[in-house]
Scaffold this active site. Sequence first.
Site, PDB file in Angstrom:
ATOM      1  N   LYS A   1       0.944  -1.285  -0.086  1.00 31.28           N
ATOM      2  CA  LYS A   1      -0.055  -0.197   0.040  1.00 31.28           C
ATOM      3  C   LYS A   1       0.917   1.209  -0.007  1.00 31.28           C
ATOM      4  CE  LYS A   1      -3.461  -0.034   2.915  1.00 31.28           C
ATOM      5  NZ  LYS A   1      -4.207  -0.056   4.355  1.00 31.28           N
TER       6      LYS A   1
HETATM    7  C1  E4P Z   1      -7.404   0.735   4.783  1.00 27.61           C
HETATM    8  O1  E4P Z   1      -6.773  -0.214   4.275  1.00 27.61           O
HETATM    9  C2  E4P Z   1      -7.236   1.320   5.921  1.00 27.61           C
HETATM   10  O2  E4P Z   1      -6.518   0.731   6.907  1.00 27.61           O
HETATM   11  C3  E4P Z   1      -8.401   1.835   6.922  1.00 27.61           C
HETATM   12  O3  E4P Z   1      -9.420   1.322   6.206  1.00 27.61           O
HETATM   13  C4  E4P Z   1      -8.600   3.110   7.266  1.00 27.61           C
HETATM   14  O4  E4P Z   1      -9.728   3.254   8.048  1.00 27.61           O
HETATM   15  P1  E4P Z   1      -9.966   4.242   9.379  1.00 27.61           P
HETATM   16  O5  E4P Z   1     -10.450   5.487   8.864  1.00 27.61           O
HETATM   17  O6  E4P Z   1     -10.981   3.449  10.299  1.00 27.61           O
HETATM   18  O7  E4P Z   1      -8.568   4.460  10.079  1.00 27.61           O
END
Ligand code: E4P
Length: 218
Positions: free
Chosen positions: A83
Site C-alpha cells: 500500500k
Molecule cells: C485501509 O486499508 C485502512 O487501513 C483503513 O480502512 C482506514 O480506516 P480508518 O479511517 O478507520 O482508520
Amino acid sequence: MKLYVDTADVDRIRDVAALGVVDGVTTNPSIVAEAGVGYREAVESVADTVDGPVFAQTIAADVDGMVREGRAYQAWADEVVVKLPATREGFAALARLRADGVPAGTTVVFSAEQAVLAAKNDASFVAPYVGRLDDAGADGVGAVERICRIYDAQGFETDVLAASVRNTTQALALYEAGVDAVTMSPDVLEAHVGHPKTAEGMAGFEAAWGDRGSPIGE
Ligand code: E4P
C-alpha cells in the site's frame, strides 16, 4: 467481491475467518502500532493466519524508501500487496513497483483525481476512505460510486477497495455500488451476523423442541 478485515490482531482475524467470508487482511501503520509488534512480525503472523492477500503500507516519506520497503515486505510473505499513499512520492513509487510487477496500489485516497492517477499507474487496487470522507462533510459512498463510474467508462482494471468503512449501512451501499472489495473492522463484519428477529426465531424453535434431544441420537 472481496471482503477484507482491517486489523493485525490475529485472534480477531481467526474469529471472523470462521464465518468463511474473509478474503484477506488490510493493515496500516496505526493498526500495526496498535498491535504492539514489529512490522515484519505483524505481516508474517497475519499471512500465516489468513488465506489471501495481506495489505501492508509503507512508512517512508521518500520514493526510494517506499520502493525499498515495498520490496522488503514482498520478501516477508508472497501474499503481500504493498500500500502506497496517494502522494507525489507514493505515485512515483507505485510506477516503479508496478513496472517490476510487484502487487501494489494506492491508499489514503480522498478524490477521484487520485484514483485516476492510481489506475493510470496500473495500481492493483485503489482505497478510497469512505468514513473519513464522511467525517470531513463529504459523501464517502458517493465518491466511491464516482470512482467506479470512471473506471467503468475508461476500462481501468484497478480494483476499487473501499476502506475506512464504519458501519453496515455504508457497507451495504458499497455492495450495491458494485465495488470490487470492501475492508472493515472485525466489529463491522460481526455486525453483519446478528438480527433480533433471528434470535427471537431461534428461541421459539428451541422452546418448541424442548428436551427431545438430538435428531440424530447424539
Ligand atoms: C485501509 O486499508 C485502512 O487501513 C483503513 O480502512 C482506514 O480506516 P480508518 O479511517 O478507520 O482508520
